[in-house]
Design a protein around this motif. Structure first.
Motif, PDB file in Angstrom:
ATOM      1  N   TRP A  53       0.834  -1.198   0.000  1.00  0.00           N
ATOM      2  CA  TRP A  53       0.000   0.000   0.000  1.00  0.00           C
ATOM      3  C   TRP A  53       0.872   1.253   0.000  1.00  0.00           C
ATOM      4  O   TRP A  53       1.938   1.271   0.619  1.00  0.00           O
ATOM      5  CB  TRP A  53      -0.930   0.039   1.216  1.00  0.00           C
ATOM      6  CG  TRP A  53      -2.226   0.698   0.829  1.00  0.00           C
ATOM      7  CD1 TRP A  53      -2.544   2.006   0.956  1.00  0.00           C
ATOM      8  CD2 TRP A  53      -3.341   0.074   0.204  1.00  0.00           C
ATOM      9  NE1 TRP A  53      -3.795   2.260   0.442  1.00  0.00           N
ATOM     10  CE2 TRP A  53      -4.311   1.079  -0.030  1.00  0.00           C
ATOM     11  CE3 TRP A  53      -3.628  -1.237  -0.208  1.00  0.00           C
ATOM     12  CZ2 TRP A  53      -5.538   0.831  -0.635  1.00  0.00           C
ATOM     13  CZ3 TRP A  53      -4.850  -1.488  -0.818  1.00  0.00           C
ATOM     14  CH2 TRP A  53      -5.787  -0.466  -1.020  1.00  0.00           C
ATOM     15  N   ALA A  58      -5.676   9.073   0.892  1.00  0.00           N
ATOM     16  CA  ALA A  58      -6.697   8.143   1.385  1.00  0.00           C
ATOM     17  C   ALA A  58      -7.446   7.491   0.213  1.00  0.00           C
ATOM     18  O   ALA A  58      -8.085   6.452   0.378  1.00  0.00           O
ATOM     19  CB  ALA A  58      -7.686   8.891   2.276  1.00  0.00           C
ATOM     20  N   TYR A 140      -6.033   4.701   5.498  1.00  0.00           N
ATOM     21  CA  TYR A 140      -5.930   3.733   4.407  1.00  0.00           C
ATOM     22  C   TYR A 140      -6.856   2.532   4.647  1.00  0.00           C
ATOM     23  O   TYR A 140      -6.929   2.026   5.766  1.00  0.00           O
ATOM     24  CB  TYR A 140      -4.492   3.215   4.276  1.00  0.00           C
ATOM     25  CG  TYR A 140      -3.458   4.311   4.240  1.00  0.00           C
ATOM     26  CD1 TYR A 140      -3.411   5.206   3.171  1.00  0.00           C
ATOM     27  CD2 TYR A 140      -2.539   4.453   5.274  1.00  0.00           C
ATOM     28  CE1 TYR A 140      -2.460   6.218   3.151  1.00  0.00           C
ATOM     29  CE2 TYR A 140      -1.584   5.453   5.255  1.00  0.00           C
ATOM     30  CZ  TYR A 140      -1.548   6.333   4.192  1.00  0.00           C
ATOM     31  OH  TYR A 140      -0.620   7.329   4.167  1.00  0.00           O
TER      32      TYR A 140
END
Ligand code: ZN
Length: 474
Positions: A53, A58, A140
């Motif tokens: 990630w 966001a 996240y």
């Protein structure tokens, strides 16, 4: 030495006097060894091996899918004429959270006896690097597998940075240091200009810190060893799922291409309220990198001061005030008004859970501020996402040759000025939720940071520009 009491055995006084005179003359005409720095550099590739990630936004919905360029951690180790050591570490990351930063600095203390004042850990704030543990965790949408990858990457990170710094100190060699400031105007104040109306603006509003601070490190033969350079602006040209250092990554590549054998390292300034605009294309990121590299080259060619090999430093963690969290009722109202699954809603639910669990909230946070004096060059570092107002104030006090780095040692949250706290918005208020703080910063934040740095500057003997009580008419 008292000449009357020093006698060579068995020699008449006249011969002794001639001998002593000859000794004294040879002492004065012998070329003195110039005092010199020692410098060493090292770098390691910190691009994750597998998809992971990415940090900073966001809105991403999948892990990384490749790279535009590698991510780097780079270290410049220094030793002054008295053997006092220091190290600047620059990282292509969005920010270092306190637990990881503390672990790195504890390892450096154990291994190299470096105090916190002697270490700067600066993050470029690229929005195309990996997520670290305990950093912006609420924003996240990570499932268990992604969380595990973040945890594994984070666990090995402090040891890697410790090894990097050890390698840089192992590479110490005699060196000369120079510093200077250039300028480039990539940064746009993102609070006071509307990005989607950029095409119709004929003027842009500030404030900005357009400085391009540069440290040049050469060996005694004049070969470039390192170029450490900075700029105060978010690396947010790109929001893809490809790893990259964004415009600072391109600038480092450009400088290393132009100066083979030298390591180029980027440090972020007080750029929390600045975006590169326009943005969102790889050609733009590359172009801003080239523009910044050209500004650095201009400094390298014509604008540098040689720095005496004398290093002093200071570091403090000051208790920055945090306001109490909203009440339970206010949080409930806030949660009910939010769209499902947004990070603001998740933040409010977490804080409400903590209130329900009977938690008490700390009224302050141990916030890092630091000052270095490299020869005559003052460098001030501030933790967090530091807005440009801090750099501008420090430069008004210490002069515009001073370097100011934000995003250093602990990127806890945005650090607004009193004005931005009053105005609110993302940097003044919302961002504190993004970072998981339970309240906004108190209004003395700006005063606390500036007054501590001014005291540190005075303690290190950083001169204030000449202020005369009488006008000289110049
Ligand atoms: Zn930011």
């Amino acid at each position: 030495m008292n000449h009357n009491t020093f006698r060579l055995p068995g020699q008449p006084l006249l011969i002794q006097s001639i001998f002593i005179l000859a000794l004294s003359v040879s002492y004065y005409i012998m070329p003195a060894q110039p005092a010199i720095w020692k410098a060493g550099v090292a770098k390691i590739n910190i691009t994750p091996d597998a998809p992971m990630w990415m940090a900073g936004y966001a809105a991403r919905t999948s892990p990384s899918q490749g790279k535009i360029q590698d991510l780097w951690a780079k270290a410049l180790a220094l030793e002054d004429k008295d053997g006092t050591r220091s190290v600047l570490v620059t990282l292509d990351l969005v920010g270092l959270p306190k637990p990881i930063s503390d672990e790195i600095r504890d390892l450096l203390k154990q291994e190299l006896k470096l105090e916190r004042s002697q270490i700067i850990l600066n993050t470029s704030h690229t929005h195309s690097g990996p997520v670290l543990e305990n950093a912006l965790s609420d924003i996240y949408p990570l499932d268990d597998q992604e969380k595990r990858k973040v945890s594994e990457y984070s666990k090995t990170f402090p040891g890697k940075i410790k090894d990097l710094v050890v390698n840089a100190f192992n590479a110490l060699q005699p060196a000369k240091l120079y510093s200077g400031n250039g300028v480039t105007r990539i940064a746009v104040n993102r609070r006071n200009n509307i990005e989607r109306q950029l095409e119709i603006h004929t003027e842009l509003e500030g404030p900005n810190d357009f400085a391009v601070p540069v440290i040049k490190v050469e060996n005694p033969a004049g070969d470039l060893i390192a170029i450490a350079f900075g700029y105060a602006c978010h690396p947010t040209v790109l929001d893809t799922t490809l790893w990259s250092g964004d415009y600072p990554g391109f600038a480092q590549i450009e400088l290393e291409k132009a100066h083979p054998g030298a390591m180029a390292m980027f440090f972020q300034g007080a750029g929390a309220d600045q975006n590169p605009m326009p943005r969102r294309s790889i050609p733009l990121a590359r172009q801003y990198g080239r523009t910044l590299a050209a500004a650095v080259d201009r400094v390298l060619e014509e604008r540098m001061t040689e720095l005496e090999p004398v290093f002093t430093s200071d570091y403090q963690e000051i208790p920055l005030g945090i306001n109490p969290p909203p009440t339970r009722a206010e949080l409930t109202q806030y949660i009910d008004s939010m769209v499902p699954d947004g990070y603001q809603k998740r933040w409010a639910q977490h804080v409400r859970d903590r209130i329900d669990a009977g938690e008490t909230f700390a009224p302050s946070y141990p916030f890092p501020v630091q000052a270095w004096k490299l020869g005559s060059q003052p460098i001030f570092t501030i933790g967090g996402e530091t807005v440009s107002g801090y750099a501008l104030q420090l430069k008004q006090i210490f002069g515009f040759k001073a370097f100011v780095m934000g995003y250093c040692n602990d990127v806890v949250s945005y650090i607004p000025t009193a004005l931005i706290l009053h105005e609110g918005g993302y940097e003044g208020c919302i961002a504190q939720q993004v970072y998981g703080l339970t309240g906004t910063w108190t209004y003395d934040t700006e005063n606390q940071i500036i007054s501590h740095l001014v005291e540190m500057g005075k303690k290190l003997g950083i001169p204030l520009p000449d202020h005369r009580i009488f006008e000289t008419g110049k």
